[in-house]
Design a protein around this motif. Structure first.
Motif, PDB file in Angstrom:
ATOM      1  N   GLN A  22      43.674  41.136  41.426  1.00  0.00           N
ATOM      2  CA  GLN A  22      43.870  40.542  40.099  1.00  0.00           C
ATOM      3  C   GLN A  22      43.457  39.064  40.094  1.00  0.00           C
ATOM      4  O   GLN A  22      44.218  38.172  39.709  1.00  0.00           O
ATOM      5  CB  GLN A  22      45.332  40.691  39.668  1.00  0.00           C
ATOM      6  CG  GLN A  22      45.748  42.114  39.357  1.00  0.00           C
ATOM      7  CD  GLN A  22      45.096  42.659  38.103  1.00  0.00           C
ATOM      8  OE1 GLN A  22      44.919  41.958  37.117  1.00  0.00           O
ATOM      9  NE2 GLN A  22      44.727  43.932  38.134  1.00  0.00           N
ATOM     10  N   THR A  23      42.211  38.825  40.499  1.00  0.00           N
ATOM     11  CA  THR A  23      41.755  37.448  40.726  1.00  0.00           C
ATOM     12  C   THR A  23      41.877  36.557  39.499  1.00  0.00           C
ATOM     13  O   THR A  23      42.368  35.425  39.581  1.00  0.00           O
ATOM     14  CB  THR A  23      40.293  37.464  41.198  1.00  0.00           C
ATOM     15  OG1 THR A  23      39.524  38.272  40.302  1.00  0.00           O
ATOM     16  CG2 THR A  23      40.189  38.015  42.617  1.00  0.00           C
ATOM     17  N   THR A  24      41.438  37.058  38.341  1.00  0.00           N
ATOM     18  CA  THR A  24      41.445  36.192  37.152  1.00  0.00           C
ATOM     19  C   THR A  24      42.868  35.858  36.709  1.00  0.00           C
ATOM     20  O   THR A  24      43.145  34.739  36.275  1.00  0.00           O
ATOM     21  CB  THR A  24      40.692  36.860  35.991  1.00  0.00           C
ATOM     22  OG1 THR A  24      41.219  38.176  35.778  1.00  0.00           O
ATOM     23  CG2 THR A  24      39.208  36.958  36.288  1.00  0.00           C
ATOM     24  N   LEU A  25      43.766  36.832  36.823  1.00  0.00           N
ATOM     25  CA  LEU A  25      45.153  36.572  36.436  1.00  0.00           C
ATOM     26  C   LEU A  25      45.795  35.560  37.380  1.00  0.00           C
ATOM     27  O   LEU A  25      46.526  34.667  36.942  1.00  0.00           O
ATOM     28  CB  LEU A  25      45.950  37.872  36.422  1.00  0.00           C
ATOM     29  CG  LEU A  25      47.407  37.758  35.968  1.00  0.00           C
ATOM     30  CD1 LEU A  25      47.489  37.190  34.552  1.00  0.00           C
ATOM     31  CD2 LEU A  25      48.105  39.111  36.033  1.00  0.00           C
ATOM     32  N   ARG A  26      45.521  35.685  38.673  1.00  0.00           N
ATOM     33  CA  ARG A  26      46.093  34.741  39.632  1.00  0.00           C
ATOM     34  C   ARG A  26      45.569  33.327  39.391  1.00  0.00           C
ATOM     35  O   ARG A  26      46.322  32.349  39.457  1.00  0.00           O
ATOM     36  CB  ARG A  26      45.768  35.188  41.067  1.00  0.00           C
ATOM     37  CG  ARG A  26      46.463  36.487  41.466  1.00  0.00           C
ATOM     38  CD  ARG A  26      46.211  36.823  42.920  1.00  0.00           C
ATOM     39  NE  ARG A  26      46.731  38.147  43.261  1.00  0.00           N
ATOM     40  CZ  ARG A  26      46.697  38.659  44.485  1.00  0.00           C
ATOM     41  NH1 ARG A  26      46.169  37.959  45.486  1.00  0.00           N
ATOM     42  NH2 ARG A  26      47.181  39.868  44.722  1.00  0.00           N
TER      43      ARG A  26
END
Length: 393
Positions: free
Chosen positions: A218-222
């Motif tokens: 969940q790269t963008t959320l992190r």
């Protein structure tokens, strides 16, 4: 397990139960159309130290602050800055300038009569609009669609952003000049963060982030959460309210976040952090002060409508039909999160009487309960009239 940790977990569990029960209660209430925000706050009052004393607001204060940050991040994310180059944006700024003028005159008079201790926090409170609080209500009732949507978003954004700027300047902990410099620094940081994705576009890091967008990483959320916390930290270090950092984070995200990020932000924000903020606000509400002096609450409630709402009828007279203007009156008069923040600042600095702080927040709670319901009723009535006109045509 330490006593403090156990107490914090117990409080968090109680808050989580209130948050989980709230949509069920709202569903059972049905046609009354009570906003979830109101039930969350009232639930906080019930489980808080002034009633059942099942939870301690201090033990969840950090999570509540992050919830406040998410609320304003989503408000900033919803705002398209191009609207301020349009008629809706210019009218929104004009309406707010009329409102702040009225607020200074009326609250200045109340200060002269001894009703308020210092008029700046209360006057700023009367100029606010709870766009972040209103968003789920507006979305659920399809009120942001069509040509009326930009007027709502512009008026709501101005009613959140300009009071935050005024708070930083007039109520900042380091003085007005430092407050102006801090706001300029925040704006510069936002500009730099906005152009960063362009620099890495097409590179290996960009591909890694894109590949992990829907995976367990969940790269963008992190990175979104990291951005929010970064700007909250920067705002706090500058002596600004966390609301400014969160709103700026939302504006930045709109420039470089993927299209479906809003669903993930809704899940994290409305699913966990934002309900904690509202329940915590209810837990901290001084019910005894309100009961002892209910007149102050109703005075501030009426002033929210008169000072923030009624100028809309004049400012938008050539842009919107009469029914839409009345709808907008009740939307922009709805206030709460910034009232909570202003009350906390006013109490911490000694600029606000405790009974006025409680009454101001109580008026905000009442505005969230009453004003959106009226606006929604007007909206549905106008929609039914349109459908009947279409059938008759």
């Amino acid at each position: 397990m330490s006593t403090d940790l156990g107490s914090g977990l117990t409080s968090l569990f109680v808050v989580a139960v209130v948050a989980a029960v709230t949509p069920v209660l709202v569903g059972l209430l049905g046609r009354l159309r009570v906003p979830q925000v109101v039930v969350l706050i009232l639930g906080g009052v019930v489980v808080g130290p002034h009633v059942l004393d099942l939870a301690d607001p201090n033990s969840i204060q950090l999570l509540a602050n992050v919830g406040l940050g998410f609320l304003f991040l989503l408000a900033g994310y919803e705002l398209d800055l191009t609207v301020f180059r349009q008629s809706a944006g210019r009218l929104a700024v004009s309406g707010w300038l009329v409102t702040i003028t009225l607020a200074c005159v009326i609250v200045g008079g109340l200060a002269a009569l001894g009703v308020v201790k210092a008029f700046v926090p209360v006057a700023l409170g009367l100029t606010t609009t709870a766009l972040g609080t209103l968003l789920p209500i507006l979305r659920d009732n399809n009120m942001l669609r069509g040509s009326f949507g930009p007027y709502i978003l512009a008026a709501g954004a101005v009613g959140e952003f300009l009071p935050v700027v005024a708070i930083a300047i007039f109520l900042g902990s380091h003085g007005r000049f430092v407050g102006l410099i801090s706001i300029a620094a925040m704006g510069l940081l936002a500009l730099l963060l906005s152009v960063l994705p362009r620099l890495g576009r097409g590179g290996r890091i960009a591909r890694i982030l894109a590949e992990g967008e829907h995976a367990t990483s969940q790269t963008t959320l992190r990175w979104t959460v990291a951005l929010l916390l970064l700007l909250l930290v920067v705002a706090a270090d500058f002596g600004l309210d966390v609301v400014l950092g969160a709103f700026v984070a939302g504006l930045v995200l709109r420039r470089w976040a993927p299209g479906d990020l809003d669903h993930k932000l809704d899940a994290v924000g409305y699913g966990f952090f934002i309900p904690i903020f509202f329940v915590s606000s209810g837990m901290g509400l001084d019910v005894e002060s309100i009961v002892d002096a209910p007149g102050r609450l109703f005075l501030f409630f009426l002033l929210l409508l008169a000072v923030r709402g009624l100028p809309t009828l004049l400012v938008y007279r050539t842009a919107l039909p009469r029914t839409r203007r009345f709808e907008l009156v009740f939307i922009v008069s709805t206030a709460l999160p910034l009232l909570v923040a202003l009350s906390q600042i006013g109490l911490a600095t000694g600029h606000m009487l405790p009974e006025n702080a409680a009454a101001l927040v109580g008026a905000g709670v009442l505005s969230v309960l009453v004003f959106p319901a009226i606006a929604v009723a007007l909206h549905h009535r106008l929609a039914r009239q349109g459908e009947e006109g279409d059938r008759s045509g």
